[in-house]
Motif scaffolding. Structure first.
Motif, PDB file in Angstrom:
ATOM      1  N   ARG A  15       0.838  -1.200   0.000  1.00 38.73           N
ATOM      2  CA  ARG A  15       0.000   0.000   0.000  1.00 38.73           C
ATOM      3  C   ARG A  15       0.880   1.259   0.000  1.00 38.73           C
ATOM      4  N   ILE A  16       1.918   1.260   0.815  1.00 43.41           N
ATOM      5  CA  ILE A  16       2.783   2.440   0.894  1.00 43.41           C
ATOM      6  C   ILE A  16       3.585   2.603  -0.393  1.00 43.41           C
ATOM      7  N   ASP A  53       1.487   4.039  -2.936  1.00 39.60           N
ATOM      8  CA  ASP A  53       1.114   5.399  -2.566  1.00 39.60           C
ATOM      9  C   ASP A  53       2.227   6.396  -2.872  1.00 39.60           C
ATOM     10  N   ASN A  54       3.486   5.912  -2.953  1.00 39.83           N
ATOM     11  CA  ASN A  54       4.616   6.825  -2.921  1.00 39.83           C
ATOM     12  C   ASN A  54       5.734   6.350  -3.846  1.00 39.83           C
ATOM     13  N   TYR A  66       3.227   6.907   9.160  1.00 43.12           N
ATOM     14  CA  TYR A  66       3.612   7.294   7.792  1.00 43.12           C
ATOM     15  C   TYR A  66       2.496   8.105   7.142  1.00 43.12           C
ATOM     16  N   ASP A  67       1.260   7.614   7.276  1.00 45.34           N
ATOM     17  CA  ASP A  67       0.128   8.318   6.664  1.00 45.34           C
ATOM     18  C   ASP A  67      -0.006   9.739   7.198  1.00 45.34           C
ATOM     19  N   ASN A  77      -1.669  11.905   4.504  1.00 45.48           N
ATOM     20  CA  ASN A  77      -2.837  11.085   4.144  1.00 45.48           C
ATOM     21  C   ASN A  77      -3.942  11.131   5.199  1.00 45.48           C
ATOM     22  N   LYS A  78      -3.544  11.446   6.425  1.00 42.95           N
ATOM     23  CA  LYS A  78      -4.544  11.560   7.498  1.00 42.95           C
ATOM     24  C   LYS A  78      -4.015  12.485   8.588  1.00 42.95           C
TER      25      LYS A  78
END
Lengths: 354, 354
Positions: free
Chosen positions: A278-279, A282-283, A333-334, A339-340
């Motif tokens: 997912r990470i 995302d990046n 991280y998010d 992201n949040k």
């Protein structure tokens, strides 16, 4: 007496006796002996957690003595795992695959398998005195509702005793087995506090360690967590403030990061591939790094600005400051990349097996 | 320029250009790209030795850029090995098994296999100036007989140049490929000097490192070993006296040992099971410990009086003093327990693959 003094404690090979040497734990030698006989084993692999590794040679002696005494097999080769071991998530799979009988000491099963004999090594410390002391920190049973009760694997053998003592004081004690990662009702791990997810505003944690109850309090911020440590004989109330500040500081430091190292832990029970993927998805500036032991030395070789650890959450939170660059949990991280919101980061817990 | 300054060196994803960023080594990206296309790879595993791990992210960028540019596959996931790596004996087998294409950088193959692409990363340092300097330390070609020539994997690309330069000076140059553990004629490893086993009384070693030439001189005590280090630009003659004294001291310290830890290394190219078994059969007070990384921290947990390392000989000799108890080679063990005289201990070398 003078003859014996040249032998180390538990050295049974030269006497053929003294099988019951002094020890705090029950190594369940009979169960191991049965497996050796049943499988006609040539090789027996033993894995101990760090604090108990020095017991390995004595247990190896005992096993060899039993094999000879009971004529279980022709001969047996005992192999001691020299790999670091911090939990049942951390089986030495190399040794497991190469041993006819493989014994993992000091942890309860994360997943039952015929390949592994788990010997939990329960503590024989009396837990009642510290529970008695903890009553002073717990609110009155008539004022607050029920009380949650949790403990670690090593005190699990006293769980019913704990519950009875509290019930005798008038508490309604709520317990549950959190999820599949846990063996017992009421058990918590450093990475899993699902057993505290009960309908109670206060939780009594019976056990040692500084970080286990902190994680518990972080994971259940709505509950008051009273810590009764039967080994160090101390009762405290969990205070997460300092911990949260430290985590916020790490997230802030990582906010400027361009290059991220995303750690995928290759230990059997510490891999969270979906979180890592997912990470990475995302990046574009995230790089996947695979490893078993996650240590400052190993990561120093990588030219990254920050790391996200999808492996053991305790390494991130307990050892975090020892790494040369900020080390975050996936949730942190998010927050770091926006992201949040920062306020939504919780404690990183682990809920699957393998 | 100002726009680019926010990108790290070798960051090609945002420009689609600059594939040929500055670098000392040829990462053989075309060969890797071909393998990705041929296998329609989803995952590419990259393993670098410690000193080159920081190059990993750039190489990963280059590979992803190539995949996109040449439309090799739909998408590719690059995984960087975070395991320590000290040689071709030290393949990350976990990552190898889980990657469609697996690339091992910085070492020449110890064993050819289709599963691994070896990218040797030859040094581009000019070796001729240091060979010129070394001539002053070498005896005259007319006086002594032939000259042996050896070097390490990273300078192997200049081996013919070295040989020609020496032949031009009148030397008869003797070379050989030692054994199966070595890829090239004239190549030596930290654990294998069989290529120096030539009919010559003096050997010229071209390469860096303090311990490689010492091992060479220990393994061939009858030969004079001249060391030409083209990286640090120094010529010396190997002197084994201090090294031998240190080894004798370790053996002496271990002579009183009752409990021996016998280390079997689980790394693919560092296991010597027969040596480990021989010692266990020889000694009832010997305990087998299996591990991949052999470190002082890991062994401190074991209550042993001395250790025998059947894994990488360099750990025993180079890191020996860092362990809390004497750490011996299998040959030194035999001297410590009286199986053979101290004068017969040689350098511990490694001759098989796997």
């Amino acid at each position: 007496m003078s003859q014996d003094s040249s032998y180390s404690e538990g050295d049974l090979r030269n006497t053929g006796m003294r099988l019951k040497h002094d020890r705090e734990w029950d190594y369940e030698l009979d169960r191991i002996a049965e497996a050796i006989e049943e499988k006609d084993a040539d090789t027996v692999g033993l894995q101990f957690p760090e604090g108990l590794k020095r017991r390995g040679p004595r247990v190896a002696d005992d096993i060899r003595a039993l094999v000879e005494e009971r004529d279980l097999t022709d001969d047996v080769r005992v192999l001691l795992s020299g790999q670091p071991c911090y939990g049942a998530c951390d089986l030495d799979t190399y040794l497991m695959k190469r041993s006819d009988v493989f014994v993992h000491f000091g942890h309860s099963p994360m997943k039952q398998t015929e390949k592994v004999i788990y010997v939990p090594l329960f503590s024989n410390v009396d837990v009642l005195p510290i529970i008695d002391e903890a009553l002073e920190e717990l609110t009155d049973p008539t004022e607050e509702g029920p009380l949650g009760l949790v403990t670690t694997a090593q005190h699990m053998n006293r769980f019913d005793e704990m519950r009875s003592a509290l019930e005798d004081e008038g508490y309604e004690v709520k317990t549950r087995r959190g999820d599949d990662r846990l063996t017992h009702e009421g058990q918590v791990l450093g990475c899993n506090y699902a057993s505290a997810d009960v309908d109670a505003d206060q939780i009594l944690y019976v056990g040692g360690g500084k970080f286990h109850p902190l994680g518990l309090a972080m994971e259940h911020p709505d509950k008051r967590v009273v810590i009764a440590d039967p080994v160090n004989n101390v009762v405290t109330v969990a205070d997460t403030e300092k911990f949260i500040k430290q985590r916020y500081a790490s997230v802030h430091k990582a906010m400027d990061a361009q290059k991220w190292g995303v750690i995928f832990c290759t230990k059997i029970g510490q891999g969270r591939w979906e979180d890592a993927e997912r990470i990475l998805d995302d990046n574009d500036d995230a790089y996947l790094i695979t490893m078993d032991e996650v240590t400052p030395d190993r990561l120093r070789n990588f030219d990254m600005d920050a790391f996200v650890n999808t492996g053991c959450p305790r390494i991130t939170t307990d050892d975090g400051p020892r790494f040369h660059k900020p080390m975050l949990t996936p949730g942190e991280y998010d927050a770091a990349v926006g992201n949040k919101p920062l306020s939504e980061i919780g404690f990183d817990t682990f809920h699957d097996t393998w």
